[in-house]
Write a protein that holds these residues in place. Sequence first.
Motif, PDB file in Angstrom:
ATOM      1  N   PHE A   1     -13.032  -2.654   1.060  1.00 19.28           N
ATOM      2  CA  PHE A   1     -14.165  -3.507   1.421  1.00 19.28           C
ATOM      3  C   PHE A   1     -13.707  -4.824   2.011  1.00 19.28           C
ATOM      4  O   PHE A   1     -12.881  -5.534   1.406  1.00 19.28           O
ATOM      5  N   SER A   2     -14.237  -5.162   3.171  1.00 22.19           N
ATOM      6  CA  SER A   2     -13.933  -6.432   3.822  1.00 22.19           C
ATOM      7  C   SER A   2     -14.361  -7.586   2.925  1.00 22.19           C
ATOM      8  O   SER A   2     -15.411  -7.516   2.265  1.00 22.19           O
ATOM      9  N   ASP A   3     -13.552  -8.627   2.888  1.00 24.11           N
ATOM     10  CA  ASP A   3     -13.807  -9.859   2.131  1.00 24.11           C
ATOM     11  C   ASP A   3     -13.547  -9.707   0.633  1.00 24.11           C
ATOM     12  O   ASP A   3     -13.606 -10.687  -0.105  1.00 24.11           O
ATOM     13  N   TYR A   4     -13.298  -8.481   0.176  1.00 24.56           N
ATOM     14  CA  TYR A   4     -13.053  -8.275  -1.250  1.00 24.56           C
ATOM     15  C   TYR A   4     -11.794  -7.427  -1.458  1.00 24.56           C
ATOM     16  O   TYR A   4     -11.690  -6.678  -2.424  1.00 24.56           O
ATOM     17  N   GLU A   5     -10.832  -7.574  -0.537  1.00 29.81           N
ATOM     18  CA  GLU A   5      -9.643  -6.724  -0.596  1.00 29.81           C
ATOM     19  C   GLU A   5      -8.874  -6.903  -1.904  1.00 29.81           C
ATOM     20  O   GLU A   5      -8.314  -5.949  -2.440  1.00 29.81           O
ATOM     21  N   ALA A   6      -8.877  -8.120  -2.436  1.00 29.17           N
ATOM     22  CA  ALA A   6      -8.105  -8.382  -3.647  1.00 29.17           C
ATOM     23  C   ALA A   6      -8.769  -7.805  -4.897  1.00 29.17           C
ATOM     24  O   ALA A   6      -8.104  -7.485  -5.879  1.00 29.17           O
ATOM     25  N   MET A   7     -10.110  -7.647  -4.846  1.00 32.13           N
ATOM     26  CA  MET A   7     -10.857  -7.230  -6.037  1.00 32.13           C
ATOM     27  C   MET A   7     -11.266  -5.761  -5.997  1.00 32.13           C
ATOM     28  O   MET A   7     -11.335  -5.101  -7.029  1.00 32.13           O
ATOM     29  N   PHE A   8     -11.566  -5.249  -4.812  1.00 30.73           N
ATOM     30  CA  PHE A   8     -12.096  -3.892  -4.684  1.00 30.73           C
ATOM     31  C   PHE A   8     -11.303  -3.137  -3.627  1.00 30.73           C
ATOM     32  O   PHE A   8     -11.806  -2.810  -2.579  1.00 30.73           O
ATOM     33  N   ASN A   9     -10.049  -2.884  -3.931  1.00 21.61           N
ATOM     34  CA  ASN A   9      -9.207  -2.290  -2.907  1.00 21.61           C
ATOM     35  C   ASN A   9      -8.107  -1.442  -3.530  1.00 21.61           C
ATOM     36  O   ASN A   9      -7.271  -1.953  -4.275  1.00 21.61           O
ATOM     37  N   GLU A  10      -8.144  -0.147  -3.244  1.00 15.54           N
ATOM     38  CA  GLU A  10      -7.057   0.739  -3.649  1.00 15.54           C
ATOM     39  C   GLU A  10      -6.296   1.256  -2.433  1.00 15.54           C
ATOM     40  O   GLU A  10      -5.424   2.100  -2.564  1.00 15.54           O
ATOM     41  N   THR A  11      -6.637   0.741  -1.248  1.00 12.30           N
ATOM     42  CA  THR A  11      -6.027   1.286  -0.042  1.00 12.30           C
ATOM     43  C   THR A  11      -4.527   0.980   0.018  1.00 12.30           C
ATOM     44  O   THR A  11      -3.765   1.773   0.574  1.00 12.30           O
ATOM     45  N   ASN A  12      -4.118  -0.142  -0.553  1.00 15.95           N
ATOM     46  CA  ASN A  12      -2.678  -0.438  -0.552  1.00 15.95           C
ATOM     47  C   ASN A  12      -1.913   0.565  -1.409  1.00 15.95           C
ATOM     48  O   ASN A  12      -0.808   0.993  -1.058  1.00 15.95           O
ATOM     49  N   LEU A  13      -2.514   0.944  -2.532  1.00 16.17           N
ATOM     50  CA  LEU A  13      -1.900   1.959  -3.383  1.00 16.17           C
ATOM     51  C   LEU A  13      -1.829   3.296  -2.662  1.00 16.17           C
ATOM     52  O   LEU A  13      -0.835   4.019  -2.762  1.00 16.17           O
ATOM     53  N   ALA A  14      -2.905   3.627  -1.949  1.00 11.01           N
ATOM     54  CA  ALA A  14      -2.928   4.877  -1.189  1.00 11.01           C
ATOM     55  C   ALA A  14      -1.868   4.865  -0.089  1.00 11.01           C
ATOM     56  O   ALA A  14      -1.199   5.875   0.156  1.00 11.01           O
ATOM     57  N   LYS A  15      -1.726   3.720   0.563  1.00  8.23           N
ATOM     58  CA  LYS A  15      -0.714   3.594   1.610  1.00  8.23           C
ATOM     59  C   LYS A  15       0.696   3.717   1.021  1.00  8.23           C
ATOM     60  O   LYS A  15       1.568   4.402   1.588  1.00  8.23           O
ATOM     61  N   ASP A  16       0.927   3.084  -0.125  1.00 11.87           N
ATOM     62  CA  ASP A  16       2.244   3.152  -0.756  1.00 11.87           C
ATOM     63  C   ASP A  16       2.609   4.591  -1.121  1.00 11.87           C
ATOM     64  O   ASP A  16       3.740   5.043  -0.883  1.00 11.87           O
ATOM     65  N   LEU A  17       1.641   5.327  -1.717  1.00  7.47           N
ATOM     66  CA  LEU A  17       1.932   6.711  -2.098  1.00  7.47           C
ATOM     67  C   LEU A  17       2.129   7.578  -0.857  1.00  7.47           C
ATOM     68  O   LEU A  17       3.008   8.453  -0.839  1.00  7.47           O
ATOM     69  N   SER A  18       1.325   7.348   0.167  1.00  5.97           N
ATOM     70  CA  SER A  18       1.475   8.112   1.403  1.00  5.97           C
ATOM     71  C   SER A  18       2.868   7.928   1.985  1.00  5.97           C
ATOM     72  O   SER A  18       3.496   8.886   2.462  1.00  5.97           O
ATOM     73  N   ASP A  19       3.376   6.689   1.928  1.00 10.45           N
ATOM     74  CA  ASP A  19       4.730   6.426   2.425  1.00 10.45           C
ATOM     75  C   ASP A  19       5.768   7.191   1.604  1.00 10.45           C
ATOM     76  O   ASP A  19       6.722   7.763   2.144  1.00 10.45           O
TER      77      ASP A  19
END
Length: 636
Positions: free
Chosen positions: A287-305
């Motif tokens: 979610f835009s503007d709430y990346e720090a609070m409502f965001n699992e995309t970094n975790l998804a990116k890390d696992l994908s890597d």
Amino acid sequence: MCGFIGYVNGTNPLNHKEIIENMMNTIIHRGPDSGGIHADDQVTLGFRRLSIIDLTEGANQPLYNEAGDIVLIFNGEIYNFMTLRAELVDKGYQFKTHSDSEVLLHGYAEYGFELVHKLRGMFAFCIWDKKNDLQFIARDGFGIKPLYYTENTTDGTIIFGSEIKSFLPHPSFKKEFNNDALRPYLTFQYSAMDETFFKGVYKLPPGHFMVIKNRKITKIEKYWDKKFSASKGSLEETIANIRETVAASVKAHQISDVKVGSFLSGGIDSSYIAALLKPDKSFSVGFSDYEAMFNETNLAKDLSDILGIQNERKYVSAEECFKALPTIQWHMDEPQSNPSSVPLYFLSELARKDVTVVLSGEGADEIFGGYEWYKPSAKMQKYEKLPLGVRKTIAGLAGALPKNAYTNFLKKGAQTVEERFIGEAVVWDEKDAFNVLKPAYRKGPSVHDITKRIYAEVPGDDDVTKMQYLDLNLWLPGDILLKADKMSMAHSIELRVPFLDKEVMEMAKKIPTEHRVNEADTKYALRQAALEELPEEWAKRKKLGFPVPIRHWLREERYYNLVKEAFTAEYAKEFFDTEQLVTYLDAHYKGEHNYARYIWTVYVFLVWYNCFFIEDTKWTKLKGTRHNEMASHSDL
């Protein structure tokens, strides 16, 4: 794969080919690749195809046997179709396609109603058996694929299909609001009864088939159950069984003649599926503007890597979500206020740019025991050693005191699981819901009226198993799977759920309760099994769900005003004490209380009602258009 609509002709003389074409056009998003019609004096069938297996024209539906007296329309995938095909070939049947659909056609000719016991897959289908003058209609055991039916027509027509909206163009269908549906919806956040928000329109329950004979519904029968029957195997045996069975299910679920990808969050369920599948691409939303609070995309990116997978991700704004909400509710057919429906809609849109099939992690929580509700509290376990009569006396005294964490604990400790647990979702307090409704809408069933029939099937099970069984039969098909199907098919993408596999369930039924949920963790054995494929950080991560920043959006003036306009609309006064609604809204806006879920649940209902009962002519004109065209019709 696909969608269908059909009906047993009524007494009114109608142009059935024109009518079925109009009905099919409302679900073209389910099958943009081709369409087909069967119409005779008794039955009219329509089919929209999303080509997944055997992309040739020969696999288009309706599909006929050689004699032309058995006709099939089918939505879903049969994962053991090659095994069944070989059996049928040995029995002398000849196949003209390489599709899984044809297995149903010949399988019915050979096995009759017993066919459903042989199927491993997600499905809803109708077989029109002309010789025996009957329609055989069935739905898969979990309810992965939707199936609705109604006799609420002016001339005896019986209509059935993948989506309720496809019933609307039929001139004999009586579109009426079901007054009983609103009360339980406010608490459950989804339509929890077999009868839908459209009066006289019902869901065929998961694991059931229906027979229409001589233009009458003569039988609705359950053919498969999800009751647990735990064995006494060791933890090591449980882990080995999970690894073997889930891996085999993922392998079966990747059968496709088109590209397959994977939805991926930071949790164990989708991560385990992605690790076993190893697709070319995974897909994630934040979610835009709430990346720090409502965001699992970094975790998804890390696992994908780590897995060597390309990750595609998108950040969605509040403006996009509110703008899309009418379209989302139109696709849902009934009001559904689970906030995760919104990101799932955009996640499906993102994935459709690259693939036609995605695998996802739905069902693991219900099967393997993943919700925090299931986990026993050490304090509660100690408290429950007191006799029930003593606890009830204490709870009665606590009821006279102000509400707080301590009095809630004491009252909960005097309740049975049947009294305190109504499923994973609890939004409106039932008393608050009753009070905010106008009298005509207070007559629907209580939440316990709905849950008690399911609990009655497992009276001797332990509390954890009872809760799982309730969620498997209520929350999973009514909320999780319905939004998964509707949001993915809104973008013409097929979502597959390997945890919700017949073989996985049969294995999971035998898992001891303490291997599912214990004081150490939820999904205990599944997490141990996943360590073979996942880093420990992912296998043991606590469940986050699909968090959506609704409470923050509703404290922004723009969205506060948007919701207030809906709450004070004339049609809202038909259902609610709108002054009370605005009181909740104002208290939340000022930060005095978090009423976000109360507000969102009512707002979603009003958006849905406006789509289907106020501005319905605008929405029905959308038949035959694609989802991107529909997105512009979002002025609420």
